[in-house]
Design a protein around this motif. Structure first.
Motif, PDB file in Angstrom:
ATOM      1  N   LYS A 175      -7.113   7.805  -0.795  1.00 51.62           N
ATOM      2  CA  LYS A 175      -7.307   9.586  -1.574  1.00 51.62           C
ATOM      3  C   LYS A 175      -8.727   9.346  -1.707  1.00 51.62           C
ATOM      4  O   LYS A 175      -9.022   8.088  -3.063  1.00 51.62           O
ATOM      5  CB  LYS A 175      -6.303  10.234  -2.522  1.00 51.62           C
ATOM      6  N   TRP A 228      -5.548   4.219  -3.894  1.00 52.88           N
ATOM      7  CA  TRP A 228      -3.990   4.951  -3.092  1.00 52.88           C
ATOM      8  C   TRP A 228      -3.610   5.638  -3.675  1.00 52.88           C
ATOM      9  O   TRP A 228      -3.201   5.665  -5.465  1.00 52.88           O
ATOM     10  CB  TRP A 228      -2.638   3.567  -3.120  1.00 52.88           C
ATOM     11  N   LYS A 229      -2.729   7.121  -3.383  1.00 51.58           N
ATOM     12  CA  LYS A 229      -2.618   7.688  -3.716  1.00 51.58           C
ATOM     13  C   LYS A 229      -1.556   7.654  -4.967  1.00 51.58           C
ATOM     14  O   LYS A 229      -1.294   8.128  -5.698  1.00 51.58           O
ATOM     15  CB  LYS A 229      -1.956   8.862  -3.022  1.00 51.58           C
ATOM     16  N   THR A 230      -0.247   7.393  -4.648  1.00 55.29           N
ATOM     17  CA  THR A 230       0.772   7.156  -5.279  1.00 55.29           C
ATOM     18  C   THR A 230       0.223   5.595  -6.575  1.00 55.29           C
ATOM     19  O   THR A 230       1.116   6.300  -8.082  1.00 55.29           O
ATOM     20  CB  THR A 230       2.268   6.129  -4.970  1.00 55.29           C
ATOM     21  N   SER A 231       0.361   4.683  -6.182  1.00 49.06           N
ATOM     22  CA  SER A 231       0.414   3.454  -6.902  1.00 49.06           C
ATOM     23  C   SER A 231      -1.059   3.574  -8.093  1.00 49.06           C
ATOM     24  O   SER A 231      -1.679   2.561  -9.027  1.00 49.06           O
ATOM     25  CB  SER A 231       0.169   1.825  -6.437  1.00 49.06           C
ATOM     26  N   ALA A 232      -2.912   4.529  -7.441  1.00 50.08           N
ATOM     27  CA  ALA A 232      -3.806   4.565  -7.903  1.00 50.08           C
ATOM     28  C   ALA A 232      -4.294   3.172  -7.662  1.00 50.08           C
ATOM     29  O   ALA A 232      -5.642   3.331  -8.484  1.00 50.08           O
ATOM     30  CB  ALA A 232      -3.742   5.419  -9.417  1.00 50.08           C
ATOM     31  N   PRO A 244       2.533   2.453   5.053  1.00 51.83           N
ATOM     32  CA  PRO A 244       3.001   1.634   4.208  1.00 51.83           C
ATOM     33  C   PRO A 244       3.162  -0.074   4.823  1.00 51.83           C
ATOM     34  O   PRO A 244       3.524  -0.207   5.647  1.00 51.83           O
ATOM     35  CB  PRO A 244       3.906   1.561   3.211  1.00 51.83           C
ATOM     36  N   GLN A 285      -4.480   9.302   6.018  1.00 52.68           N
ATOM     37  CA  GLN A 285      -2.397   9.227   6.198  1.00 52.68           C
ATOM     38  C   GLN A 285      -2.611   7.567   6.407  1.00 52.68           C
ATOM     39  O   GLN A 285      -3.904   6.918   7.572  1.00 52.68           O
ATOM     40  CB  GLN A 285      -1.963  10.217   6.844  1.00 52.68           C
ATOM     41  N   SER A 316       1.060  -1.082  -0.422  1.00 54.93           N
ATOM     42  CA  SER A 316      -0.009   0.089   0.142  1.00 54.93           C
ATOM     43  C   SER A 316       1.082   0.944   0.217  1.00 54.93           C
ATOM     44  O   SER A 316       2.309   1.025   0.094  1.00 54.93           O
ATOM     45  CB  SER A 316      -1.130   0.211   1.311  1.00 54.93           C
ATOM     46  N   ASP A 317      -0.013   1.987  -0.194  1.00 60.18           N
ATOM     47  CA  ASP A 317       0.855   3.730  -0.217  1.00 60.18           C
ATOM     48  C   ASP A 317       0.960   4.358   1.838  1.00 60.18           C
ATOM     49  O   ASP A 317       0.634   4.019   2.278  1.00 60.18           O
ATOM     50  CB  ASP A 317       0.676   4.716  -1.201  1.00 60.18           C
ATOM     51  N   SER A 318       1.198   5.656   1.561  1.00 60.60           N
ATOM     52  CA  SER A 318       1.386   6.262   2.739  1.00 60.60           C
ATOM     53  C   SER A 318       0.021   6.963   2.747  1.00 60.60           C
ATOM     54  O   SER A 318      -0.005   8.026   3.956  1.00 60.60           O
ATOM     55  CB  SER A 318       2.635   6.774   3.032  1.00 60.60           C
ATOM     56  N   GLU A 370      -7.602  13.215   2.375  1.00 59.27           N
ATOM     57  CA  GLU A 370      -6.517  12.385   2.295  1.00 59.27           C
ATOM     58  C   GLU A 370      -6.998  11.476   3.645  1.00 59.27           C
ATOM     59  O   GLU A 370      -6.912  12.247   4.605  1.00 59.27           O
ATOM     60  CB  GLU A 370      -5.837  12.877   1.649  1.00 59.27           C
TER      61      GLU A 370
END
Length: 360
Positions: free
Chosen positions: A146, A186-190, A168, A165, A141-143, A163
């Protein structure tokens, strides 16, 4: 002749006064009747649904953490081992149950046909439940997760793009299909974190979140998301509001929804004693008139047609548009004056029968 003329004039004056008084009396009677009609609306409060969390592993940390999270969100959650599970009522949450045995699958299909709702957490079952088929792989997962900025029944009344928080961790990553609506990524990987879908009046929600990884254990926006998701999946009406120009309010854009909160547009949708009626309330609690106050309502499963009800004072200048592909409708007013309070009634006109759904 003069006396006759004077008498004739007096009679005309009296006739005019009589007409005016009749109109005033009629308007007054109508206003009183409308007021009494509003006061007679008997709202039936809906409680949050009961939740049963089912797990194949009685010592599952993920299942236990979800029970704690749902309890913090004011939902009544109970943990039950898979071998002791028997669907009765409320919402069933399957927490990493990899296989649904044929007997349990038959029970679940019957449960869903009766109006029961199913939620999945983590890796969903590999075996389909009726027409429902989901799959996932495992990844990092991301940090942060969203929320989508699109209007959605699960995100009703939440801040678009908010978002949450997290830390990961390795968890389930859903494999998406076209009929799924993703509410958070997830904010980075979508990759999807929260998803909902509806098919033939059966509603499903999936969460790929690990409660133990949350940076804030009782984030108010996340708590509201959980309550709204379980209300929607259990068949309760859910609503969101917007204000602004006709183009942005009618489509409930992120800007229009943010403005509704900023300018204190208050709205609610409640069931009435008559199960086919709802009360719609719009109130301007701000210091300025509101432009095009609009409320979108996601209706109970199977509702195919609705209409405004009540007298013309209730429904004056109100417009209703259906959104059948979302099981929703949109009610708008041209404006709402400062401290103005409007109450309307919405009636269910047509419902898809369970027999029709079963034949599909």
């Amino acid at each position: 002749m003069a006396r006759r003329s004077e008498a004739k004039v007096h009679w005309k004056h009296l006739a005019i006064y009589g007409v005016v008084m009749s109109i005033v009396f009629l308007i007054g009677a109508l206003a009183i009747w409308s007021f009494l009609s509003k006061q007679s609306l008997v709202i039936v409060p809906e409680t949050l649904p009961k939740v049963t969390v089912v797990t194949a592993d009685a010592n599952s940390k993920l299942a236990a953490s979800w029970v704690k999270l749902l309890t913090k969100a004011e939902l009544s959650a109970t943990l039950v081992p898979l071998e002791k599970f028997d669907p009765i009522e409320g919402v069933v949450v399957f927490c990493e149950v990899p296989v649904i045995q044929p007997r349990l699958g038959a029970l679940l299909e019957k449960f869903v046909r009766r109006g029961g709702a199913v939620v999945f957490v983590g890796v969903p079952p590999s075996t389909p439940i009726g027409k429902l088929s989901m799959s996932a792989d495992v990844g990092q997962s991301d940090s942060a997760m969203k929320f989508s900025e699109a209007v959605s029944p699960l995100l009703a009344r939440l801040n678009p793009g908010y978002e949450v928080q997290t830390r990961p961790v390795r968890l389930a990553l859903l494999k998406e299909s076209p009929h799924m609506v993703v509410d958070a990524r997830w904010k980075t990987s979508a990759r999807a974190v929260v998803m909902h879908m509806e098919s033939d009046s059966a509603r499903t929600v999936w969460f790929g979140l690990d409660p133990e990884a949350l940076a804030q254990k009782e984030d108010p926006q996340l708590m509201l998301l959980l309550r709204t998701a379980f209300r929607w999946v259990s068949g309760q009406p859910v609503s969101d509001g917007a204000i602004g120009s006709s183009a942005v309010a009618s489509t409930l854009t992120p800007v229009a929804r943010r403005r509704a909160r900023e300018y204190h547009f208050s709205f609610s949708v409640d069931r009435l004693a008559n199960p086919r009626l709802f009360s719609i309330r719009m109130t301007n609690k701000g210091s300025e008139p509101l432009e095009n106050p609009t409320v979108k309502i996601w209706l109970p499963p199977g509702v195919t047609q609705v209409a405004l009800a009540g007298d013309f004072i209730m429904t004056r200048n109100a417009s209703l548009n259906g959104v059948p592909e979302e099981g929703a409708c949109v009610i708008s007013l041209p404006s709402l004056a400062r401290e103005e309070d409007r109450v309307m009634k919405l009636k269910i006109v047509d419902v898809r029968s369970r027999a029709t759904v079963a034949r599909r």
